[in-house]
Design an enzyme around this catalytic site. Structure first.
Site: not given
Length: 458
Positions: A157, A278, A291, A284
């Site tokens: 979970h 970025s 992704e 970043k």
């Protein structure tokens, strides 16, 4: 020039709009290698059966080899009126050999030709994917020894559950990939059946030897029913499903490592060679490959659904709808192969942040289940031990300490009849050492599994 598929029955030339609508050369050109392979085997079989002469066979094979070179070099003109790659190869053969070229299509239809070509292509792609999966398994296995001393929290979970060795995590992915490889092998067994020779739908009155053609092409057997063969695309959908499962596994792995690479988790550093920046935030370092792997899975799932809908209402036998089976499967193979090719170096090159992991490892009471089982070994029923340990965890949370720092008298006061031996199972390291069951994260079990996979993947 009219397509060889238009016989003398037609009383008008094809409309240019029909040609544009019906063409598939824009996407099925990539089948040219297997089309020439299948056509060469078919010509050899025709010669053995006396349906063409040995000289004609040699001429056809030589011309097909030359056409293959032109297609390799992208110098053979593509024409929409020829519809597909099969007609392009045949027309090029006719342009070179005239009537000899026209004999190649003896006892063959585009229906069985396309099915055979697609089977050959899928077989090769499945073998390529299987090799990449094996390399990814080796990448995970290669991490096991170096990361063996690292203990990680396992989650249920997405909440901290029990401690496990990092190697146990890596072995878990090896198991998933093994099932993917099993599905590939199983799918390949049904792909590797030769369609060639069933002709359009009913077979042929020509004296052909289908088993000889199948043998020349490396197939395990021939299909047994011409009606079924002409319409069958089970092997396409099954391949798409196999790829979907691989993509799902890659997506789950990507999601986990995206989380692990965040500042909030801080478990993992992904190689910067596989990260992006970025346009506005200079600090970043984004895990874009992971992704996109997660995102591209949606395409692979969608391709499977496209194929299922494509075949859902088709009557026996061949219907032109089946031309549309290639773009989704091409895309699924391309997508999964690209994801696997990047997953391998990411797995090999990522680094566990040991200090960060260790600094928070005792958070979350990962040793609670082992403590419960310790009490059960002392004679307490599971539900009783479960309740008592829950009470101890509640008390430890109030004190803001781990279970391993709970005073013995406090445990006894809570109703737990114990002695100092209880501290042998408290703390994440002790909890990991307490495991004994087969397949668990016990160090000895993990060592055995590592050796098992070293032997299997060597």
């Amino acid at each position: 020039m009219a397509s060889p598929s238009r016989s003398g029955v037609f009383d008008a030339a094809s409309d240019s709009r029909l040609e544009q609508f019906c063409e598939s050369i824009s996407f099925d050109r990539r089948l040219y290698e297997v089309d020439i392979e299948g056509s060469s085997a078919h010509a050899e079989m025709l010669a053995v059966q006396g349906l063409i002469s040995g000289k004609e066979c040699d001429q056809i094979l030589e011309a097909l080899a030359a056409i293959r070179v032109e297609l390799d070099e992208d110098t053979l003109p593509m024409r929409t009126e020829l519809e597909d790659v099969h007609m392009h190869v045949e027309q090029a053969l006719i342009d070179r050999l005239g009537d000899v070229g026209r004999k190649l299509h003896t006892a063959r239809s585009r229906n069985d030709q396309v099915s055979t070509d697609f089977r050959l292509w899928i077989r090769g792609q499945l073998d390529l994917v299987d090799g990449l999966l094996a390399d990814l398994q080796r990448a995970f296995l290669g991490r096991c020894e170096g990361d063996f001393d690292v203990v990680l929290p396992a989650y249920t979970h997405l909440q901290r559950a029990q401690p496990v060795l990092a190697s146990h995590y890596w072995l878990a992915y090896i198991e998933k990939l093994a099932r993917d490889r099993q599905r590939i092998a199983d799918c390949r067994s049904r792909v590797n059946i030769c369609s060639l020779g069933v002709a359009a739908v009913a077979g042929t009155s020509m004296d052909i030897d289908r088993k000889l053609t199948a043998e020349k092409l490396g197939f395990d057997d021939v299909t047994r029913n011409s009606l079924d063969t002409s319409s069958d695309r089970d092997f396409v959908v099954e391949a798409a499903f196999v790829l979907t499962m691989i993509a799902q596994h890659l997506s789950g792995w990507s999601e986990e490592w995206i989380l692990w690479s965040t500042e909030e988790f801080g478990f993992l550093k992904i190689p910067h060679a596989f990260c992006t920046g970025s346009s506005i935030m200079p600090q970043k370092v984004n895990p874009d490959v992971l992704e996109l792997t997660r995102g591209k899975t949606a395409r692979v799932v969608g391709n499977l659904q496209t194929l299922l809908v494509l075949i859902k209402g088709l009557p026996l036998a061949y219907n032109r709808d089946l031309q549309e089976d290639k773009p989704p499967l091409f895309d699924s193979f391309d997508t999964v192969i690209a994801c696997l090719q990047l997953a391998i170096p990411i797995v090999s090159g990522s680094t566990l942040q040991r200090d960060r992991i260790a600094s928070r490892l005792e958070h979350g009471y990962l040793d609670a289940t082992t403590l419960m089982e310790y009490l059960m070994k002392k004679g307490l029923p599971q539900r009783t031990a479960h309740h008592l340990v829950g009470s101890l965890v509640g008390e430890a949370m109030k004190r803001k300490i781990p279970l391993s720092e709970m005073p013995l008298d406090a445990m006894i006061e809570a109703g737990v009849s114990v002695d100092n031996s209880i501290f042998d199972v408290l703390g994440t390291a002790n909890a990991v050492r307490a495991y004994v069951s087969f397949g668990s994260s016990a160090p000895e079990q993990v060592r055995q599994q590592m050796q098992y996979w070293k032997t299997l993947l060597s």
